[in-house]
Design a protein around this motif. Structure first.
Motif, mmCIF file in Angstrom:
data_model
loop_
_atom_site.group_PDB
_atom_site.id
_atom_site.type_symbol
_atom_site.label_atom_id
_atom_site.label_comp_id
_atom_site.label_asym_id
_atom_site.label_seq_id
_atom_site.Cartn_x
_atom_site.Cartn_y
_atom_site.Cartn_z
ATOM 1 N N TYR A 76 0.845 -1.197 0.000
ATOM 2 C CA TYR A 76 0.000 0.000 0.000
ATOM 3 C C TYR A 76 0.882 1.249 0.000
ATOM 4 C CZ TYR A 76 -3.831 3.130 1.299
ATOM 5 O OH TYR A 76 -4.766 4.135 1.309
ATOM 6 N N TRP A 83 -1.202 5.787 -2.131
ATOM 7 C CA TRP A 83 -0.521 6.567 -1.085
ATOM 8 C C TRP A 83 -0.700 8.062 -1.268
ATOM 9 C CZ3 TRP A 83 0.790 4.920 3.427
ATOM 10 C CH2 TRP A 83 1.671 5.645 4.238
ATOM 11 N N ARG A 85 -3.173 9.645 -2.277
ATOM 12 C CA ARG A 85 -4.519 10.071 -1.910
ATOM 13 C C ARG A 85 -4.832 9.809 -0.441
ATOM 14 N NH1 ARG A 85 -8.024 10.782 -6.325
ATOM 15 N NH2 ARG A 85 -7.007 10.502 -8.319
ATOM 16 N N THR A 86 -3.807 9.454 0.312
ATOM 17 C CA THR A 86 -3.993 9.105 1.719
ATOM 18 C C THR A 86 -3.645 10.294 2.611
ATOM 19 O OG1 THR A 86 -3.457 6.794 1.260
ATOM 20 C CG2 THR A 86 -3.284 7.505 3.540
ATOM 21 N N LYS A 90 -3.680 8.790 8.373
ATOM 22 C CA LYS A 90 -3.672 7.403 7.908
ATOM 23 C C LYS A 90 -2.266 6.977 7.528
ATOM 24 C CE LYS A 90 -6.117 4.234 4.816
ATOM 25 N NZ LYS A 90 -7.186 4.111 3.795
ATOM 26 N N ARG A 91 -1.495 7.858 6.922
ATOM 27 C CA ARG A 91 -0.106 7.535 6.583
ATOM 28 C C ARG A 91 0.694 7.203 7.836
ATOM 29 N NH1 ARG A 91 2.272 11.555 1.890
ATOM 30 N NH2 ARG A 91 0.684 11.144 0.293
ATOM 31 N N TYR A 138 -7.984 1.708 9.777
ATOM 32 C CA TYR A 138 -7.062 1.849 8.653
ATOM 33 C C TYR A 138 -6.494 0.504 8.223
ATOM 34 C CZ TYR A 138 -7.339 6.866 9.591
ATOM 35 O OH TYR A 138 -7.783 8.146 9.772
ATOM 36 N N SER A 141 -9.115 -1.036 6.105
ATOM 37 C CA SER A 141 -9.159 -0.386 4.801
ATOM 38 C C SER A 141 -8.107 -0.964 3.853
ATOM 39 C CB SER A 141 -8.947 1.121 4.966
ATOM 40 O OG SER A 141 -8.840 1.763 3.724
#
Length: 357
Positions: A76, A83, A85-86, A90-91, A138, A141
């Motif tokens: 991911y 990545w 768009r994260t 969340k990162r 997360y 997801s």
């Protein structure tokens, strides 16, 4: 392992053809064979190489249908389309999960007990239920993307069983609804502190108009990221409105543009900004919030976040008599129930003012 051979064959007219045969062996036995005939040897060789590479690639996927959760998280991380768009939170969580014990578990073998152990370890390190809930959300997801994106088996259905158990045990939970508003005294102190910070500017350091931005954030109820992306071209001076691009919306990540009225003195704040850039406030939003946090900490103001200024602005609008629909036009809330739950219950004692008690 896949390999190929090329056989030269003579035709009746004296020309030659080249038959390429691809074989796959396992434990010394041929388990797959295919062949194709070409008029040129180089074309036959190219086809043989391509087919061998494709077969070996497919076999790797089939033999590795499950990977460790750590490897899955890394896939991911390395996928630019995902990545980029994260969000930052969340990162951070995904990178943190790569270093946790749960990352060693196979993606198709994850059990509720594994999630319970992870949550207990996180609680022992000082994380609260709402923070741990982000870990689970997360991770879920990422695991839901395992099969469609990478053809990797992942037991993402375990979360349907696990989440209710984790909530019942108190290991995870939704974040507490904040009701924090800055007092007038706190705002006065903050402005004094920010004014001092503005006057101290080492060589080469950009002078950020902290007080204008703070007042503007309250009057418009905008997030600091939205404030620092406003463009002069999107300002309608005649109507005293501005187009806010890509407002945050959980159902729509991009293209959520909204025309917002510049109420109170917010329009005047905009008009006194120098037009030196296409942006009205051409400053890094992190630098603005960091300056706010430093002054807040120096003053010893507890539990006040920059985002609370958005709540303060909305609360003032309610106290001035604006309806929920009116306030939503300023804040950008699509779900009016959120405004009802969060903003109308902040200071119930203010209702006494309407009756002159």
């Amino acid at each position: 392992m896949a390999s190929f051979t090329i056989e030269k064959r003579a035709k009746a007219n004296g020309d030659f053809s080249y038959r390429c045969t691809v074989r796959v062996k396992e434990n010394g036995e041929i388990i797959h064979r295919e062949s194709k005939t070409f008029s040129k040897k180089e074309v036959a060789r190219t086809w043989g190489k391509v087919r061998c590479d494709a077969i070996e690639h497919d076999s790797v996927l089939k033999s590795n249908k499950a990977v460790s959760i750590g490897n899955l998280l890394n896939l991911y991380y390395e996928d630019t389309d995902l990545w980029s768009r994260t969000g930052r939170t969340k990162r951070y969580v995904i990178c943190m999960l790569m270093d946790c014990d749960i990352s060693k578990i196979k993606s198709d073998s994850l059990k509720t007990s594994d999630l319970i152990e992870h949550c207990k370890n996180r609680r022992a390190s000082g994380a609260g239920p709402s923070t741990i809930y982000q870990d689970i959300a997360y991770l879920r997801s990422v695991m839901k993307k395992a099969a469609p994106v990478w053809n990797i088996e992942a037991n993402c259905h375990i979360f349907e069983e696990a989440v209710p158990v984790l909530m019942e045990m108190g290991l995870v939970g939704k974040s507490q609804r904040r009701t924090r508003r800055p007092t007038e005294n706190e705002l006065d102190k903050l402005k004094d502190g920010l004014l001092q910070r503005m006057s101290y500017r080492p060589n080469g350091m950009i002078r950020i108009p902290f007080i204008d931005i703070l007042d503007f954030s309250i009057l418009t109820c905008m997030r600091i990221g939205e404030v620092c992306k406003l463009k002069w071209d999107d300002l309608n001076a005649d109507h005293k409105t501005i187009l806010v691009r890509d407002r945050k919306d959980p159902r729509k990540k991009e293209g959520n543009h909204m025309i917002v009225p510049l109420l109170g003195g917010s329009f005047d704040i905009v008009m006194r900004q120098p037009k030196t850039d296409e942006l009205i406030f051409p400053y890094n939003s992190r630098s603005v919030s960091a300056g706010f946090q430093r002054v807040r900490n120096e003053l010893g103001i507890a539990d006040l976040r920059y985002h609370d200024l958005r709540r303060e602005g909305a609360s003032r609008l309610f106290e001035k008599g604006y309806s929920i629909e009116d306030v939503a036009q300023v804040t950008g809330h699509r779900n009016l129930n959120i405004l009802w739950q969060v903003y109308t219950q902040l200071f119930p004692h203010k209702l006494h003012d309407k009756f002159g008690d």
